[in-house]
Motif scaffolding. Structure first.
Motif, mmCIF file in Angstrom:
data_model
loop_
_atom_site.group_PDB
_atom_site.id
_atom_site.type_symbol
_atom_site.label_atom_id
_atom_site.label_comp_id
_atom_site.label_asym_id
_atom_site.label_seq_id
_atom_site.Cartn_x
_atom_site.Cartn_y
_atom_site.Cartn_z
ATOM 1 N N GLN A 1 -65.303 -48.610 8.673
ATOM 2 C CA GLN A 1 -64.373 -49.724 8.851
ATOM 3 C C GLN A 1 -64.231 -49.981 10.343
ATOM 4 N N THR B 1 -52.888 -42.018 2.020
ATOM 5 C CA THR B 1 -53.996 -41.149 2.434
ATOM 6 C C THR B 1 -54.564 -41.606 3.770
ATOM 7 N N GLN B 2 -54.734 -42.902 3.946
ATOM 8 C CA GLN B 2 -55.239 -43.412 5.223
ATOM 9 C C GLN B 2 -54.273 -43.098 6.358
ATOM 10 N N THR C 1 -54.514 -39.433 7.228
ATOM 11 C CA THR C 1 -55.778 -39.175 7.916
ATOM 12 C C THR C 1 -55.713 -39.632 9.365
ATOM 13 N N ILE C 2 -55.164 -40.805 9.597
ATOM 14 C CA ILE C 2 -55.038 -41.322 10.963
ATOM 15 C C ILE C 2 -54.130 -40.425 11.789
ATOM 16 N N LEU D 1 -52.257 -50.133 4.490
ATOM 17 C CA LEU D 1 -52.890 -48.822 4.578
ATOM 18 C C LEU D 1 -52.321 -47.969 3.460
ATOM 19 N N THR D 2 -53.165 -47.142 2.870
ATOM 20 C CA THR D 2 -52.691 -46.237 1.834
ATOM 21 C C THR D 2 -52.037 -45.024 2.484
ATOM 22 N N LEU E 1 -62.336 -41.312 12.653
ATOM 23 C CA LEU E 1 -61.726 -42.118 11.591
ATOM 24 C C LEU E 1 -62.793 -42.792 10.729
ATOM 25 N N LEU F 1 -62.663 -42.167 6.917
ATOM 26 C CA LEU F 1 -62.145 -43.288 6.131
ATOM 27 C C LEU F 1 -63.219 -44.290 5.735
#
Length: 99
Positions: free
Chosen positions: A72, A6-7, A10-11, A3-4, A65, A69
Motif C-alpha cells: 500500500q 489490526t492496521q 501494526t502501525i 484503518l482496521t 509497514l 500490511l
C-alpha cells in the motif's frame, strides 16, 4: 477513519520499534474520511527528542509497514525538535488523529 484495529496496532508497533515508546503517530489525509475510497496512508510521527538517521528510519518504517500490511502507498513525515515545520507538517499536526 479507514484503518482496521489490526492496521492501527501494526502501525503503532512498527513506530515504537523504530522510534521508541515516546513516539506518537497520527493519521491524516484522505484516510480520515470514511466516505472516500482508496488513497494512501498518511502518517506523521512526532518525537520529543532529536532523531539520528531520521530519513533512514522514515524509509525503514515505510518498508516495514508495506511488508506487514501489504503493498500500500504510505506517506510518512517524521517531526522532531530539529525539524523546521512547513505547511504540510502544520496541516498534518492540526488535522491528524492519534492512533
Amino acid at each position: 477513519m479507514r484503518l482496521t484495529d489490526t492496521q492501527i496496532k501494526t502501525i503503532k508497533s512498527a513506530v515504537e520499534e523504530l522510534f521508541g515508546a515516546q513516539a506518537q503517530v497520527r493519521l491524516f489525509g484522505s484516510r480520515l474520511d470514511d466516505r472516500i475510497r482508496g488513497g494512501d496512508i498518511d502518517l506523521i510521527v512526532t518525537l520529543p527528542e532529536p532523531c539520528t538517521n531520521r530519513m533512514e528510519k522514515e524509509l525503514r518504517l515505510a518498508a516495514r509497514l508495506q511488508l506487514r500490511l501489504g503493498d500500500q502507498p504510505f506517506d510518512i513525515l517524521v517531526v522532531d525538535p530539529d525539524v523546521v515545520l512547513n505547511p504540510v507538517h502544520d496541516h498534518a499536526l492540526a488535522t491528524g488523529r492519534p492512533l
